[in-house]
Design an enzyme around this catalytic site. Structure first.
Site, PDB file in Angstrom:
ATOM      1  N   GLN A  56     -14.438 -16.404  32.287  1.00  0.00           N
ATOM      2  CA  GLN A  56     -14.365 -15.532  33.467  1.00  0.00           C
ATOM      3  C   GLN A  56     -13.001 -15.708  34.120  1.00  0.00           C
ATOM      4  OE1 GLN A  56     -16.569 -13.387  34.706  1.00  0.00           O
ATOM      5  NE2 GLN A  56     -18.378 -13.840  33.485  1.00  0.00           N
TER       6      GLN A  56
ATOM      7  N   CYS B  91     -21.225  -5.691  34.411  1.00  0.00           N
ATOM      8  CA  CYS B  91     -19.912  -5.299  34.945  1.00  0.00           C
ATOM      9  C   CYS B  91     -19.846  -3.781  35.053  1.00  0.00           C
ATOM     10  CB  CYS B  91     -18.790  -5.855  34.081  1.00  0.00           C
ATOM     11  SG  CYS B  91     -18.944  -5.429  32.351  1.00  0.00           S
TER      12      CYS B  91
ATOM     13  N   CYS C 216       2.045  -5.179  47.534  1.00  0.00           N
ATOM     14  CA  CYS C 216       2.851  -5.386  46.322  1.00  0.00           C
ATOM     15  C   CYS C 216       3.886  -4.281  46.172  1.00  0.00           C
ATOM     16  CB  CYS C 216       1.946  -5.412  45.100  1.00  0.00           C
ATOM     17  SG  CYS C 216       2.868  -5.600  43.567  1.00  0.00           S
TER      18      CYS C 216
ATOM     19  N   CYS D 137       4.120 -10.581  40.607  1.00  0.00           N
ATOM     20  CA  CYS D 137       2.708 -10.188  40.569  1.00  0.00           C
ATOM     21  C   CYS D 137       1.970 -11.218  41.403  1.00  0.00           C
ATOM     22  CB  CYS D 137       2.177 -10.178  39.139  1.00  0.00           C
ATOM     23  SG  CYS D 137       0.386  -9.908  39.114  1.00  0.00           S
TER      24      CYS D 137
ATOM     25  N   TYR E 114     -25.756 -12.514  25.066  1.00  0.00           N
ATOM     26  CA  TYR E 114     -24.328 -12.190  25.253  1.00  0.00           C
ATOM     27  C   TYR E 114     -23.672 -13.376  25.971  1.00  0.00           C
ATOM     28  CZ  TYR E 114     -26.166  -7.389  24.716  1.00  0.00           C
ATOM     29  OH  TYR E 114     -26.814  -6.257  24.298  1.00  0.00           O
TER      30      TYR E 114
ATOM     31  N   GLU F  62     -24.586 -14.959  20.769  1.00  0.00           N
ATOM     32  CA  GLU F  62     -23.259 -14.354  20.980  1.00  0.00           C
ATOM     33  C   GLU F  62     -22.701 -13.883  19.636  1.00  0.00           C
ATOM     34  OE1 GLU F  62     -20.858 -13.559  23.338  1.00  0.00           O
ATOM     35  OE2 GLU F  62     -19.527 -13.196  21.625  1.00  0.00           O
TER      36      GLU F  62
ATOM     37  N   ASP G 107     -26.078 -10.543  29.817  1.00  0.00           N
ATOM     38  CA  ASP G 107     -24.765 -10.244  30.401  1.00  0.00           C
ATOM     39  C   ASP G 107     -23.962  -9.394  29.417  1.00  0.00           C
ATOM     40  OD1 ASP G 107     -22.373 -10.257  31.783  1.00  0.00           O
ATOM     41  OD2 ASP G 107     -22.001 -12.409  31.568  1.00  0.00           O
TER      42      ASP G 107
END
Ligand code: SAH
Length: 462
Positions: free
Chosen positions: A292, A418, A63, A169, A321, A342, A391
């Site tokens: 996602q 994550c 890039c 991009c 979650y 949630e 999660d």
């Protein structure tokens, strides 16, 4: 100094005389001079000011904006190397932080496509382009203004008011760049003012572009105030130029910050939402819905969760979650009942809608903080869990939730994370009663240092 290894968060490590240096912008194998940004007794942080030798494994970033745009930090590494480091990082963090016995880690699941992998991108429009120091100095000497009538791109790293103007991009498929450029061009041609976040004036602020695998796509343009003519003219032009976009929206944001969470997007044309598909499950995505970002990898991630859950069909599954319910719904044809929890009201509404859309009647979703919702009475009322899927955001689970999970003692927990560091901390807290069974890292974000990791835990037999 010679850079020896990767640390967390994309920094790398060098050691000298017992001191550890965390270095930004280098890869293992580089020999560099650094300028220290923090200096403590045992460790320091620094940035590279000069490369004496480049690591053999480096590759040419594809890039043109690499290094200035903060989006991809790892393009100087071939994808294979990126995966190796991510896998290694999961291993290091889990071992070092959890200090519990762990099984071998499954090889990381990489992406088949390492460009155009995002289904959502957000660009910012502004009057303040990011200008590299050297050019800025020259401009100042000439008396040129660093401000511009308008640019479109991404925030420069750590700067809330400066935008790196982007030509191409590579993270989202066409016509993402063409749309951004067409908006910029149209507004410049028609003297429609771009937003200046410092002065809080101007009209054109941001755009969110979502392109789904189903062929549907949605563009939401965020503007500073109501202006019927500009909306009409801009969107008519965009609709004609990009007939493939299935729905156009705009959102009026008169606040200082860029968040649209508390605002109501207005439909210009189309349905105002799109559908995305994972296997045969359909998900409705509105302009504010969470989904996602990498659809293909989300499918792989959810398959791992399904495999790790080892369902037979009679199980009661808790999806903590749960966001818009996507994991629970993906597992639903192998479960007796899905119970999702949630915090965000709109996400829960989306989850309920997604269940209806897929004709899933054995799923219930509850809105609230998991810490408050998931008490003894809740578990008693909804039924003893066979599998708990969790999660959490980067901070991991709250200690009191971990305690609750220990009390509830479900036979299996599948933990999607994550952030392997907080995951490791939580695994250690669960270790009295749970054994780690399987570990599967998944790469959702090529060229960045972000890591997703799935761990399955089984209740120890006592
Ligand atoms: N499992 C989902 C989303 C995970 S993202 C998916 O795969 O799509 C983490 C989610 O946790 C977000 O939707 C966030 O709103 C929610 N969240 C954060 N803190 C929470 C809390 N204390 N209680 C309940 N949900 C929470």
């Amino acid at each position: 100094m010679l850079v020896q290894n990767y640390a967390a968060e994309g920094k790398s490590i060098a050691r000298r005389e017992g001191k550890v240096f965390f270095i930004q912008g280098a890869v293992p194998g580089d020999v560099v001079d650094i300028q220290l940004t923090r200096n403590k007794k045992d460790w320091a942080e620094g940035e590279v000011i000069h490369f004496k030798k480049y690591a053999a494994e480096r590759t040419e970033p594809f890039c043109q904006h690499f290094g200035i745009c903060g989006g991809c930090q790892w393009q100087m590494l071939p994808y294979k190397e990126q995966l190796k480091y991510k896998e290694q990082q999961v291993a290091d963090q889990l071992q070092r932080i959890s200090k519990i016995p762990l099984p071998g880690i499954n090889p990381i699941l990489g992406c088949d496509e390492i460009i155009h992998y995002r289904n959502k991108l957000e660009y910012t429009f502004a009057t303040r382009p990011f200008i590299p120091k050297e050019i800025f100095r020259e401009m100042k000497m000439r008396g040129d203004s660093p401000e511009s009538a308008g640019v479109g791109g991404f925030h420069a790293k750590g700067m809330f008011d400066k935008i790196v103007e982007i030509d191409v991009c590579h993270l989202q498929s066409p016509p993402t760049n063409e749309i951004r450029k067409a908006v910029v061009h149209f507004c410049l041609m028609h003297k429609i003012p771009f937003y200046d976040i410092k002065k809080q004036e101007g009209w054109l602020r941001n755009t969110q572009i979502r392109i789904a695998q189903t062929g549907e796509s949605m563009v939401n343009i965020i503007v500073g105030f109501e202006h019927e003519d500009w909306v009409e003219n801009l969107f008519t032009f965009l609709q004609q130029t990009f007939p493939q976009i299935t729905t156009w929206l705009y959102t009026i944001n008169e606040k200082r910050n860029d968040s649209i969470a508390d605002l109501e997007p207005i439909i210009f044309s189309g349905r105002g939402y799109i559908f995305e598909k994972l296997e045969h499950y359909q998900y409705k995505i509105g302009p504010k819905s969470f989904f996602q970002t990498n659809t293909k990898q989300a499918e792989k991630l959810y398959r791992v969760v399904r495999d790790f859950s080892a369902l037979k069909g009679h199980e009661i599954i808790y999806d903590l979650y749960c966001g818009t319910g996507s994991i629970g719904l993906f597992l639903s044809n192998k479960a007796k009942h899905i119970i999702g929890v949630e915090l965000i009201r709109e996400a829960v509404d989306d989850a309920i809608e997604n269940a209806r859309l897929n004709h899933i009647e054995h799923a219930d979703f509850f809105q609230g903080d998991v810490l408050e919702v998931c008490d003894q009475t809740f578990f008693e009322k909804q039924g003893k869990p066979d599998v708990i899927i969790t999660d959490p955001p980067r901070a991991g689970m709250h200690e009191s939730l971990v305690k609750k999970l220990l009390e509830i003692a479900a036979p299996k927990i599948v933990y999607v994370s994550c952030n392997p560091a907080t995951q490791a901390r939580d695994l250690a807290l669960l270790a009295d009663q749970y054994e780690v069974e399987k570990i599967q890292p998944v790469d959702m974000f090529p060229h960045t240092h972000h890591i997703e990791n799935v761990v399955s835990l089984t209740l120890k037999e006592i």
